[in-house]
Design an enzyme around this catalytic site. Structure first.
Site, PDB file in Angstrom:
ATOM      1  N   CYS A   1       0.784  -1.244   0.000  1.00  0.00           N
ATOM      2  CA  CYS A   1       0.000   0.000   0.000  1.00  0.00           C
ATOM      3  C   CYS A   1       0.813   1.290   0.000  1.00  0.00           C
ATOM      4  CB  CYS A   1      -1.062  -0.017   1.085  1.00  0.00           C
ATOM      5  SG  CYS A   1      -0.443  -0.271   2.738  1.00  0.00           S
TER       6      CYS A   1
ATOM      7  N   CYS B   1      -3.449  -2.724  -1.133  1.00  0.00           N
ATOM      8  CA  CYS B   1      -2.468  -3.644  -0.563  1.00  0.00           C
ATOM      9  C   CYS B   1      -1.990  -4.713  -1.540  1.00  0.00           C
ATOM     10  CB  CYS B   1      -3.046  -4.278   0.700  1.00  0.00           C
ATOM     11  SG  CYS B   1      -3.403  -3.046   1.961  1.00  0.00           S
TER      12      CYS B   1
ATOM     13  N   LYS C   1      -6.758  -9.286  10.500  1.00  0.00           N
ATOM     14  CA  LYS C   1      -6.613  -7.843  10.383  1.00  0.00           C
ATOM     15  C   LYS C   1      -7.972  -7.268  10.018  1.00  0.00           C
ATOM     16  CE  LYS C   1      -4.025  -4.411   7.816  1.00  0.00           C
ATOM     17  NZ  LYS C   1      -2.911  -4.199   6.888  1.00  0.00           N
TER      18      LYS C   1
ATOM     19  N   ARG D   1      -2.076   5.644   8.266  1.00  0.00           N
ATOM     20  CA  ARG D   1      -2.279   5.920   6.837  1.00  0.00           C
ATOM     21  C   ARG D   1      -1.912   7.356   6.511  1.00  0.00           C
ATOM     22  NH1 ARG D   1      -7.901   2.674   5.613  1.00  0.00           N
ATOM     23  NH2 ARG D   1      -7.087   0.650   6.261  1.00  0.00           N
TER      24      ARG D   1
ATOM     25  N   ARG E   1     -10.632  -0.708   1.689  1.00  0.00           N
ATOM     26  CA  ARG E   1      -9.977  -1.949   2.103  1.00  0.00           C
ATOM     27  C   ARG E   1     -10.973  -2.920   2.737  1.00  0.00           C
ATOM     28  NH1 ARG E   1      -4.665   0.733   4.071  1.00  0.00           N
ATOM     29  NH2 ARG E   1      -3.936   1.346   2.049  1.00  0.00           N
TER      30      ARG E   1
ATOM     31  N   LYS F   1      -5.163  -7.681  14.931  1.00  0.00           N
ATOM     32  CA  LYS F   1      -4.942  -6.244  14.770  1.00  0.00           C
ATOM     33  C   LYS F   1      -6.238  -5.566  14.388  1.00  0.00           C
ATOM     34  CE  LYS F   1      -2.688  -3.265  11.480  1.00  0.00           C
ATOM     35  NZ  LYS F   1      -2.075  -3.170  10.208  1.00  0.00           N
TER      36      LYS F   1
ATOM     37  N   TYR G   1       3.690   1.181  19.663  1.00  0.00           N
ATOM     38  CA  TYR G   1       4.487   2.397  19.493  1.00  0.00           C
ATOM     39  C   TYR G   1       4.952   2.934  20.849  1.00  0.00           C
ATOM     40  CZ  TYR G   1       2.477   2.081  14.846  1.00  0.00           C
ATOM     41  OH  TYR G   1       2.107   1.628  13.613  1.00  0.00           O
TER      42      TYR G   1
HETATM   43  C1  PBG Z   1      -0.130  -2.006   5.713  1.00  0.00           C
HETATM   44  C2  PBG Z   1      -0.327  -1.788   7.164  1.00  0.00           C
HETATM   45  C3  PBG Z   1      -1.223  -0.937   7.829  1.00  0.00           C
HETATM   46  C4  PBG Z   1      -0.899  -0.990   9.171  1.00  0.00           C
HETATM   47  C5  PBG Z   1       0.136  -1.911   9.301  1.00  0.00           C
HETATM   48  N1  PBG Z   1       0.450  -2.396   8.062  1.00  0.00           N
HETATM   49  C6  PBG Z   1      -2.253  -0.007   7.288  1.00  0.00           C
HETATM   50  C7  PBG Z   1      -3.525  -0.501   6.748  1.00  0.00           C
HETATM   51  O1  PBG Z   1      -3.774  -1.698   6.603  1.00  0.00           O
HETATM   52  O2  PBG Z   1      -4.303   0.376   6.393  1.00  0.00           O
HETATM   53  C8  PBG Z   1      -1.530  -0.191  10.256  1.00  0.00           C
HETATM   54  C9  PBG Z   1      -0.682   0.023  11.453  1.00  0.00           C
HETATM   55  C10 PBG Z   1      -1.175   1.053  12.405  1.00  0.00           C
HETATM   56  O3  PBG Z   1      -2.255   1.631  12.265  1.00  0.00           O
HETATM   57  O4  PBG Z   1      -0.438   1.300  13.366  1.00  0.00           O
HETATM   58  N2  PBG Z   1      -1.073  -2.744   5.074  1.00  0.00           N
END
Ligand code: PBG
Length: 324
Positions: free
Chosen positions: A119, A127, A193, A203, A215, A246, A311
């Site tokens: 992405c 993605c 996810k 993003r 997405r 996640k 983080y």
């Molecule tokens: C990439 C990805 C994303 C995140 C981790 N890998 C963004 C998404 O799927 O939109 C998000 C991580 C975060 O929000 O801390 N695909």
């Protein structure tokens, strides 16, 4: 009259410590890091306290984390150039490949995990690679994903973290690794996810919002939990070593269920929105930052996560170290 008086066990700090059921450990924590071509370290606006690291600053910040006891990083690259195919994902001198090579050389024992996706490398922000109808071309994306994965391990990545939610991503990566004598490299799958608004600050930080479409057509629907168990099982069958859920906080029930059902380690990703929420509220002095951070992390651990990607890694490590 009840003979049970739970407050007898809460009277003093030593007593509370004695009977505490769940504890955080620095060993559980993985720190996400953004690497860029910028020539200086810049703070990320939507994630206060997080930075874009240029290649020549990244070792310094990792060294600081390692001194706190953190032994794993999850790396995200922000490329200079984007195109339809996300060509920089497979460039041996791409941002992530350069970063991994450098970090591995300085810290051979550090667990280096790379996010494997398209992405933030594509102009369209999806993605995977798109077909002429604007949908993800599964076969083509999976093939490119294999090339991307191999370029990360060639650079020295220990674990690959595919996050594109393309069915078969783990199987294709495992196959490519095994056929190239990289059987020793692991896969930490973003198996579960959810299509979440909590990725907003990320993003924004990496400018990866889809330019068109959503997405939601490939990430999981927030209402589903049985489907999460199916995703986890499929990825394990395809060769994933660690299963990730996640985001974390809105999905603690999912973490708990997944932990019950699988025997692989379970990771939880406390994503950008969870981080930014605590940061923003505590900046207003409406909540104590350190306490709410530790309470959230403890909740994630209590729900069953073996590994927490956060983080807050450095700050949490500092507090954990000061308590022990
Ligand atoms: C990439 C990805 C994303 C995140 C981790 N890998 C963004 C998404 O799927 O939109 C998000 C991580 C975060 O929000 O801390 N695909």
């Amino acid at each position: 009259m009840s003979l049970q008086k739970p407050i007898r066990l809460r009277k003093t700090a030593p007593l509370r410590n004695l009977v505490r059921e769940t504890r955080l450990s620095v060993d559980d924590i993985i720190r996400p890091i953004f690497v860029t071509h910028f020539n200086k370290q810049l703070e990320i606006e939507t994630m206060p306290g997080q930075f874009y690291f240029p290649l020549n600053e990244v070792e310094k910040t990792i060294d600081a984390s390692m001194k706190l006891g953190i032994n794993g990083v999850l790396l995200f690259g922000i490329p200079e150039i984007r195109d339809d195919l996300g060509t920089d994902t497979i460039n041996e001198n791409g941002i992530i490949q350069q970063a991994v090579r450098k970090i591995k050389q300085s810290f051979p024992e550090l667990i280096i995990i790379t996010d494997v996706c398209f992405c933030q490398y594509t102009t369209h922000g999806h993605c995977g690679i798109l077909n002429k109808f604007g949908n993800i071309d599964r076969k083509c994306s999976l093939k490119q994903l294999q090339v991307q994965a191999l370029s990360h391990v060639d650079a020295g990545a220990d674990f690959l973290a595919p996050s594109c939610m393309i069915d078969g991503m783990v199987k294709y990566i495992r196959k490519a690794l095994n056929e190239s004598e990289y059987e020793d490299r692991g896969i930490l799958s973003y198996a579960i996810k959810y299509a979440s608004s909590f990725y907003g600050p990320f993003r924004d930080a990496v400018d990866s919002s889809p330019k068109q479409g959503t997405r939601r057509s490939y990430q999981m629907d927030p209402g589903n939990i049985r489907e999460a168990l199916k995703e986890a099982q499929m990825d394990i069958d395809e060769g994933a070593d660690i299963i990730m859920v996640k985001p974390a906080l809105p999905y603690l029930d999912v973490i708990k269920e997944v932990k019950k059902q699988v025997s692989s380690p379970v990771a939880a990703y406390q994503v950008s929105g969870e981080y930014a929420m605590i940061k923003a509220v505590s900046q207003k002095n409406w909540m104590d930052e350190n306490e709410s951070m530790m309470e959230s992390l403890l909740g994630i651990k209590r729900s069953g996560a073996d590994i927490i990607i956060t983080y807050f890694a450095d700050n949490a490590a500092r507090i954990i170290n000061s308590q022990s």
